[in-house]
Design an enzyme around this catalytic site. Structure first.
Site, short mmCIF file in Angstrom:
data_model
loop_
_atom_site.label_atom_id
_atom_site.label_comp_id
_atom_site.label_asym_id
_atom_site.label_seq_id
_atom_site.Cartn_x
_atom_site.Cartn_y
_atom_site.Cartn_z
N HIS A 9 0.86 -1.18 0.00
CA HIS A 9 0.00 0.00 0.00
C HIS A 9 0.90 1.24 0.00
O HIS A 9 1.15 1.86 1.04
CB HIS A 9 -0.92 0.00 1.22
CG HIS A 9 -2.05 -0.98 1.13
ND1 HIS A 9 -1.93 -2.29 1.48
CD2 HIS A 9 -3.34 -0.81 0.71
CE1 HIS A 9 -3.09 -2.92 1.30
NE2 HIS A 9 -3.96 -2.04 0.82
N GLU A 47 -6.07 -4.79 -6.77
CA GLU A 47 -7.42 -4.22 -6.84
C GLU A 47 -7.48 -3.00 -7.77
O GLU A 47 -8.18 -2.02 -7.51
CB GLU A 47 -7.92 -3.86 -5.43
CG GLU A 47 -7.99 -5.08 -4.51
CD GLU A 47 -8.39 -4.75 -3.08
OE1 GLU A 47 -8.76 -3.59 -2.82
OE2 GLU A 47 -8.32 -5.66 -2.23
N TRP A 107 -10.33 3.02 -5.47
CA TRP A 107 -9.96 3.55 -4.15
C TRP A 107 -8.46 3.75 -3.94
O TRP A 107 -8.07 4.34 -2.95
CB TRP A 107 -10.52 2.64 -3.06
CG TRP A 107 -10.40 1.17 -3.35
CD1 TRP A 107 -9.35 0.36 -3.07
CD2 TRP A 107 -11.38 0.36 -3.98
NE1 TRP A 107 -9.60 -0.91 -3.50
CE2 TRP A 107 -10.85 -0.95 -4.05
CE3 TRP A 107 -12.66 0.60 -4.49
CZ2 TRP A 107 -11.55 -2.02 -4.62
CZ3 TRP A 107 -13.36 -0.46 -5.06
CH2 TRP A 107 -12.82 -1.75 -5.11
N TYR A 116 -14.34 -9.82 -0.85
CA TYR A 116 -14.85 -9.77 0.52
C TYR A 116 -16.37 -9.90 0.52
O TYR A 116 -17.03 -9.53 -0.46
CB TYR A 116 -14.47 -8.45 1.18
CG TYR A 116 -13.00 -8.34 1.53
CD1 TYR A 116 -12.54 -8.77 2.78
CD2 TYR A 116 -12.08 -7.83 0.62
CE1 TYR A 116 -11.19 -8.66 3.10
CE2 TYR A 116 -10.74 -7.73 0.94
CZ TYR A 116 -10.30 -8.14 2.18
OH TYR A 116 -8.97 -8.06 2.50
N GLU A 155 -7.08 -12.03 -1.31
CA GLU A 155 -7.66 -11.43 -0.10
C GLU A 155 -9.12 -11.89 -0.05
O GLU A 155 -9.80 -11.92 -1.08
CB GLU A 155 -7.62 -9.90 -0.12
CG GLU A 155 -6.28 -9.29 0.16
CD GLU A 155 -6.33 -7.77 0.22
OE1 GLU A 155 -7.36 -7.22 0.67
OE2 GLU A 155 -5.35 -7.14 -0.20
#
Length: 385
Positions: free
Chosen positions: A148, A209, A214, A280, A314
């Protein structure tokens, strides 16, 4: 076997048994070495043509795992948990506290290493992280690293979507400081050593992702072509210029809104070793199951065509409010999916955790989940040679 030795005991002297025992141990050792060597010798076509033999071995092992079931993974598993943090005085995990074994896959994040900080964005000291990685690797576990990264142009976090990818690829005004970032990443990766001094192999999934909006590298914040260029240049700089040869590169979009989303940002087979998806459960169980049934077959199809292993890179349900979620929801969909592992996110706070801890409502079901023959924890994965 034991009865046979009992019968002949009066006939042969003690030294005979000592020598026989030693011969048995040697044969076992040789057989173990043979199996390891066989996996080492298997072909492993990786992005990095100079990948270490340990990295090739890990790649082949990941493929073998998927033939036997799927591994259980947990983010920051040994760094902290509910009510505790590893300060180099203890080695534990919430998962082991509940189920009596450690995860097969250990996720860590190197966000803020690019800034030269001593700890990552989740307050895990990088020196401590290296020790935890070494211990997990020595025990037979697999290491997965995410990144990140900070926003270079604004100074904000990874979630600051100020666009700047076009500025850090070659020819951009910020390419030089980005190279400095990558040098710090390379220093971290190259400093991961086992007890014999060999580089510890890791699965690295930068810029994950990307089909979501985001992160600063995500959809709408850079074009697909800019993203592909960023990925390729990152791999080339790390491997060809900075001497990083212990990495398996994993490409992992978020759950898909459209099937074409998976390959929209794909940088090419020559720059990817492994595929993944981050999925998720944000809504109902039915919605989650529907997404798994839609996305996982597509992931499997693409991975099979490219002859690449694949995983749920994830996954999870925050606070796990469904008591039998592990066996009656998740495993029912994953049991024959072909994934190499499922990496559940971290146990950070009382309202933000994705694996059970002692006394948590899904703990009993998690123990049942752990006992399923195709669900692999550390002890089972360690045996795969």
């Amino acid at each position: 076997m034991s009865r046979y030795f009992h019968k002949v005991a009066p006939i042969f002297p003690y030294k005979f048994y000592s020598r026989l025992s030693m011969l048995f141990l040697i044969l076992v050792s040789v057989q173990s070495c043979k199996s390891t060597t066989a996996l080492m010798k298997k072909e492993a076509s990786l992005t990095d043509t100079q990948a270490t033999r340990e990295t090739k071995y890990l790649f082949n092992k990941i493929k073998e795992i998927a033939k036997q079931g799927y591994g259980f993974g947990h983010q920051d598993a040994t760094a902290y948990g509910m009510g505790w943090k590893n300060k180099a005085k203890e080695y534990r995990s919430d998962v082991n506290d509940v189920a009596g074994d450690y995860p097969a896959v250990y996720g860590f994040d190197i966000g803020h290493v690019e800034l030269g900080n001593i700890q990552n964005l989740d307050t895990v000291n990088f020196g401590q992280m290296k020790k935890l990685i070494q211990k997990a690797d020595n025990a037979g576990g697999i290491i997965s690293l995410s990144w990140h990264a900070h926003n270079l142009i604004s100074g904000g976090s990874t979630w600051d979507t100020t666009a700047f990818v076009k500025h850090i690829i070659k020819g951009g005004s910020l390419h030089t400081p980005y190279r400095a970032w990558l040098l710090r990443v390379a220093d971290f990766l190259n400093d991961l050593k086992d007890k014999r001094g060999n580089a510890i192999p890791v699965v690295f999934r930068p810029y994950h992702e990307m089909n979501g909006a985001w992160f600063w590298w995500g959809a709408g914040n850079c074009t697909p072509e800019e993203y592909k260029t960023l990925w390729r240049e990152t791999v080339d700089i790390l491997s060809r210029e900075f001497g990083v040869h212990n990495v398996i590169y994993a490409y992992s979009p978020n759950g898909l809104n459209h099937p074409e989303d998976f390959l929209r940002y794909y940088p090419g087979d020559d720059y990817v070793d492994m595929l993944g998806l981050d999925i998720y459960q944000h809504g109902t169980t039915e919605e989650f199951v529907e997404q798994l049934r839609r996305d996982i077959p597509l992931l499997k199809k693409i991975a099979t065509e490219k002859d690449m292993p694949y995983a749920l890179t994830e996954v999870g349900l925050n606070t796990i409010p469904v008591p039998d979620w592990w066996t009656q929801v998740f495993d029912k969909e994953m049991a024959n999916s072909g994934i190499a592992w499922a990496l559940f996110w971290r146990n950070a706070w009382p309202d933000h955790y994705f694996a059970p801890f002692t006394g948590q409502g899904s703990s009993e079901d998690f123990v049942r989940f752990k006992k399923l023959p195709h669900v692999l924890f550390l002890k089972e994965v360690k045996r795969i040679k």
